[in-house]
Design a protein around this motif. Structure first.
Motif, mmCIF file in Angstrom:
data_model
loop_
_atom_site.group_PDB
_atom_site.id
_atom_site.type_symbol
_atom_site.label_atom_id
_atom_site.label_comp_id
_atom_site.label_asym_id
_atom_site.label_seq_id
_atom_site.Cartn_x
_atom_site.Cartn_y
_atom_site.Cartn_z
ATOM 1 N N SER A 202 20.443 -7.396 -2.967
ATOM 2 C CA SER A 202 20.846 -6.526 -3.895
ATOM 3 C C SER A 202 20.387 -5.360 -3.264
ATOM 4 O O SER A 202 19.505 -4.932 -2.625
ATOM 5 N N VAL A 203 20.865 -4.013 -3.837
ATOM 6 C CA VAL A 203 20.329 -2.624 -3.612
ATOM 7 C C VAL A 203 18.611 -2.470 -3.919
ATOM 8 O O VAL A 203 18.070 -2.161 -3.184
ATOM 9 N N TRP A 204 18.578 -2.927 -5.154
ATOM 10 C CA TRP A 204 17.105 -2.643 -5.451
ATOM 11 C C TRP A 204 16.082 -3.678 -4.607
ATOM 12 O O TRP A 204 14.930 -3.035 -4.389
ATOM 13 N N LYS A 205 16.332 -4.794 -4.210
ATOM 14 C CA LYS A 205 15.633 -5.525 -3.502
ATOM 15 C C LYS A 205 15.570 -4.837 -2.031
ATOM 16 O O LYS A 205 14.267 -4.844 -1.472
ATOM 17 N N THR A 206 16.690 -4.294 -1.631
ATOM 18 C CA THR A 206 16.609 -3.540 -0.239
ATOM 19 C C THR A 206 15.703 -2.598 -0.213
ATOM 20 O O THR A 206 14.673 -2.312 0.542
ATOM 21 N N ILE A 207 15.713 -1.707 -1.396
ATOM 22 C CA ILE A 207 14.905 -0.600 -1.526
ATOM 23 C C ILE A 207 13.404 -0.878 -1.681
ATOM 24 O O ILE A 207 12.663 -0.274 -1.019
ATOM 25 N N ALA A 208 13.252 -1.822 -2.493
ATOM 26 C CA ALA A 208 11.695 -2.357 -2.758
ATOM 27 C C ALA A 208 11.353 -2.709 -1.522
ATOM 28 O O ALA A 208 10.125 -2.540 -1.370
ATOM 29 N N VAL A 209 11.957 -3.428 -0.689
ATOM 30 C CA VAL A 209 11.522 -3.881 0.651
ATOM 31 C C VAL A 209 10.754 -2.678 1.436
ATOM 32 O O VAL A 209 9.819 -2.781 2.184
ATOM 33 N N LEU A 210 11.680 -1.864 1.574
ATOM 34 C CA LEU A 210 11.534 -0.708 2.606
ATOM 35 C C LEU A 210 10.453 -0.008 2.122
ATOM 36 O O LEU A 210 9.577 0.563 2.780
ATOM 37 N N VAL A 211 10.295 0.281 0.783
ATOM 38 C CA VAL A 211 9.384 1.321 0.153
ATOM 39 C C VAL A 211 7.968 0.484 0.184
ATOM 40 O O VAL A 211 7.153 0.928 0.791
ATOM 41 N N GLY A 212 8.065 -0.954 -0.299
ATOM 42 C CA GLY A 212 6.719 -1.595 -0.266
ATOM 43 C C GLY A 212 6.325 -1.813 1.090
ATOM 44 O O GLY A 212 5.189 -1.711 1.565
ATOM 45 N N GLY A 213 7.229 -2.056 2.201
ATOM 46 C CA GLY A 213 6.822 -2.310 3.459
ATOM 47 C C GLY A 213 6.368 -1.394 4.091
ATOM 48 O O GLY A 213 5.269 -1.401 5.009
ATOM 49 N N THR A 214 6.888 -0.174 3.794
ATOM 50 C CA THR A 214 6.391 1.351 4.441
ATOM 51 C C THR A 214 4.879 1.427 3.969
ATOM 52 O O THR A 214 3.934 1.964 4.894
ATOM 53 N N ALA A 215 4.565 1.209 2.721
ATOM 54 C CA ALA A 215 3.447 1.389 2.317
ATOM 55 C C ALA A 215 2.200 0.704 2.637
ATOM 56 O O ALA A 215 1.263 0.870 3.297
ATOM 57 N N ILE A 216 2.739 -0.735 2.969
ATOM 58 C CA ILE A 216 1.754 -1.955 3.561
ATOM 59 C C ILE A 216 1.574 -1.680 5.035
ATOM 60 O O ILE A 216 0.308 -1.523 5.369
ATOM 61 N N VAL A 217 2.525 -1.151 5.758
ATOM 62 C CA VAL A 217 2.451 -0.760 7.270
ATOM 63 C C VAL A 217 1.473 0.390 7.459
ATOM 64 O O VAL A 217 0.695 0.433 8.281
ATOM 65 N N ALA A 218 1.573 1.479 6.308
ATOM 66 C CA ALA A 218 0.788 2.351 6.576
ATOM 67 C C ALA A 218 -0.928 2.336 6.332
ATOM 68 O O ALA A 218 -1.582 2.791 6.834
ATOM 69 N N VAL A 219 -0.943 1.219 5.398
ATOM 70 C CA VAL A 219 -2.333 0.975 5.190
ATOM 71 C C VAL A 219 -2.829 0.041 6.532
ATOM 72 O O VAL A 219 -4.090 0.270 6.844
ATOM 73 N N GLU A 220 -2.081 -0.887 6.908
ATOM 74 C CA GLU A 220 -2.453 -1.678 8.209
ATOM 75 C C GLU A 220 -2.606 -0.739 9.437
ATOM 76 O O GLU A 220 -3.543 -1.124 10.338
ATOM 77 N N ALA A 221 -1.767 0.279 9.438
ATOM 78 C CA ALA A 221 -1.775 1.154 10.713
ATOM 79 C C ALA A 221 -3.222 1.872 10.761
ATOM 80 O O ALA A 221 -3.705 2.265 11.747
ATOM 81 N N ASP A 222 -3.567 2.249 9.422
ATOM 82 C CA ASP A 222 -4.708 3.089 9.171
ATOM 83 C C ASP A 222 -5.980 2.171 9.798
ATOM 84 O O ASP A 222 -6.961 2.497 10.571
ATOM 85 N N LEU A 223 -5.903 0.927 9.418
ATOM 86 C CA LEU A 223 -7.100 0.088 9.786
ATOM 87 C C LEU A 223 -6.926 -0.344 11.372
ATOM 88 O O LEU A 223 -7.951 -0.230 11.929
ATOM 89 N N VAL A 224 -5.583 -0.424 11.983
ATOM 90 C CA VAL A 224 -5.594 -0.678 13.493
ATOM 91 C C VAL A 224 -6.169 0.559 14.240
ATOM 92 O O VAL A 224 -6.753 0.531 14.981
ATOM 93 N N SER A 225 -5.560 1.803 13.774
ATOM 94 C CA SER A 225 -6.008 3.017 14.523
ATOM 95 C C SER A 225 -7.570 3.224 14.260
ATOM 96 O O SER A 225 -8.284 3.641 15.312
#
Length: 358
Positions: A202-225
């Motif tokens: 669904s459109v909402w699931k797609t958007i939720a995955v993109l938004v949620g994934g971006t937020a999680i990757v941002a946190v993980e990228a901060d830890l990696v760097s």
């Protein structure tokens, strides 16, 4: 899929990084590996969104989100002032998907088949873009080499910045022209016969995955760097090696796994498009975007690859890949050759003292 089990590392990395402040090595390992399944979900969400919007808009969506996790990781490393590591990550992304990703996919797909075929015209177009990328990355380095050896050259660093920005703009414009060429004016020529499945999310699931994934990757990228330099010192590995091999594999693991899966299904058009297309996107969109964004972040990055190994690795990659895909068919042994080239390049970076913290 096994990759889904790595999602458990997301909360683990947060506990190690923000809770008990564990060893940088453990933080780097868990946060880096946790990016892999999240990036895979974001890739799948991007594909679903592209199917809903049609090929033209879908192509733009793929450009915008295709390397999003990789971009976020690079931005956080860049924010720590590690511009050379970011350049190493760019090099690693190009050689990782083109050599390691495509090589492993050819081996996996060719073990039970004498040969596998794909559209030569589409592969040739991507190969041409890779050659342009090599020219664009070689030129600033040669320009810098020339200017710094001319006593009358006024402020070569400023000239490097101007050329890097100019090259970045040209690369992005050419990539936009490529999208128009493949998705609008010559759409029928490059239309894949394999992409017939409709969207199932669904459109909402797609958007939720993109938004949620971006937020999680941002946190993980901060830890990696944040744990990069300490991990480099603890493992007695150069930050250059971590950028070229480790960070790039982390950023492209989802694409590599997808390429292997498609190869086993004998969908080689998707494999070539995924591996070479990812490398083209890194060279012509991600790298230029990082150059332009870096000036607003206060950590300006140019396109001068000061380590000759970077340039040699990129040139060798394009040469090897072009020779393999030129005839429109592949086999498992050609995959072995690509992986062998990747291993040789990785060995050179492993033994290199450039970027060493020792």
């Amino acid at each position: 899929m096994i990759i889904s089990f790595l999602l458990v590392l997301v909360p683990v990395s947060w506990i190690l990084g923000f809770g008990i402040h564990a060893s940088p090595l453990w933080i780097f390992a868990t946060s880096g590996l946790s990016i892999v399944p999240v990036a895979d979900r974001m890739r799948r969400a991007t594909e679903q969104l592209a199917k809903r919007t049609g090929p033209a808009i879908g192509g733009l969506v793929t450009v915008a989100f295709g390397s999003f996790a990789e971009l976020i990781l690079a931005l956080f490393v860049l924010n720590h002032g590690d511009t050379e590591v970011v350049k190493a990550q760019i090099t690693g992304s190009i050689i990782g998907t083109s050599l390691l990703g495509l090589g492993v996919a050819l081996i996996a797909g060719g073990l039970k088949r004498k040969k596998q075929t794909f559209d030569r015209e589409s592969a040739g177009s991507l190969g041409s873009l890779l050659i342009l990328s090599v020219v664009a990355l070689l030129l600033p380095a040669l320009f810098d080499f020339t200017e710094r050896r001319m006593l009358s050259a006024p402020n070569p660093a400023a000239l490097d910045e101007k050329l890097s920005i100019s090259v970045s703009v040209v690369l992005i414009l050419v990539y936009v022209a490529n999208l128009i060429y493949t998705l609008v004016t010559h759409r029928d020529v490059f239309k894949s016969q394999e992409e017939k499945d409709g969207s199932t999310w669904s459109v909402w699931k797609t958007i939720a995955v993109l938004v949620g994934g971006t937020a999680i990757v941002a946190v993980e990228a901060d830890l990696v760097s944040g744990s990069l330099q300490a991990t480099s010192a603890q493992l007695e590995l150069s930050s250059l090696f971590l950028g070229v091999i480790v960070l790039s594999v982390i950023g492209n693991a989802a694409d590599i796994i997808a390429a292997v899966y498609f190869a086993t299904q004998d969908r080689m058009g998707l494999v070539i498009g995924l591996c070479l297309g990812s490398s083209v996107q890194v060279a012509m969109v991600l790298a230029p975007a990082l150059v332009l964004i870096s000036y607003f972040m206060g950590h300006p990055m140019n396109l001068i690859f000061s380590n000759p190994l970077d340039l040699i690795a990129i040139v060798a990659t394009v040469f090897a890949v072009r020779s393999i895909v030129a005839d429109g068919e592949t086999n498992w042994f050609e995959g072995v050759l690509l992986v062998a080239v990747y291993v040789l390049i990785a060995m050179a970076f492993f033994f290199s003292t450039a970027g060493s913290n020792n």
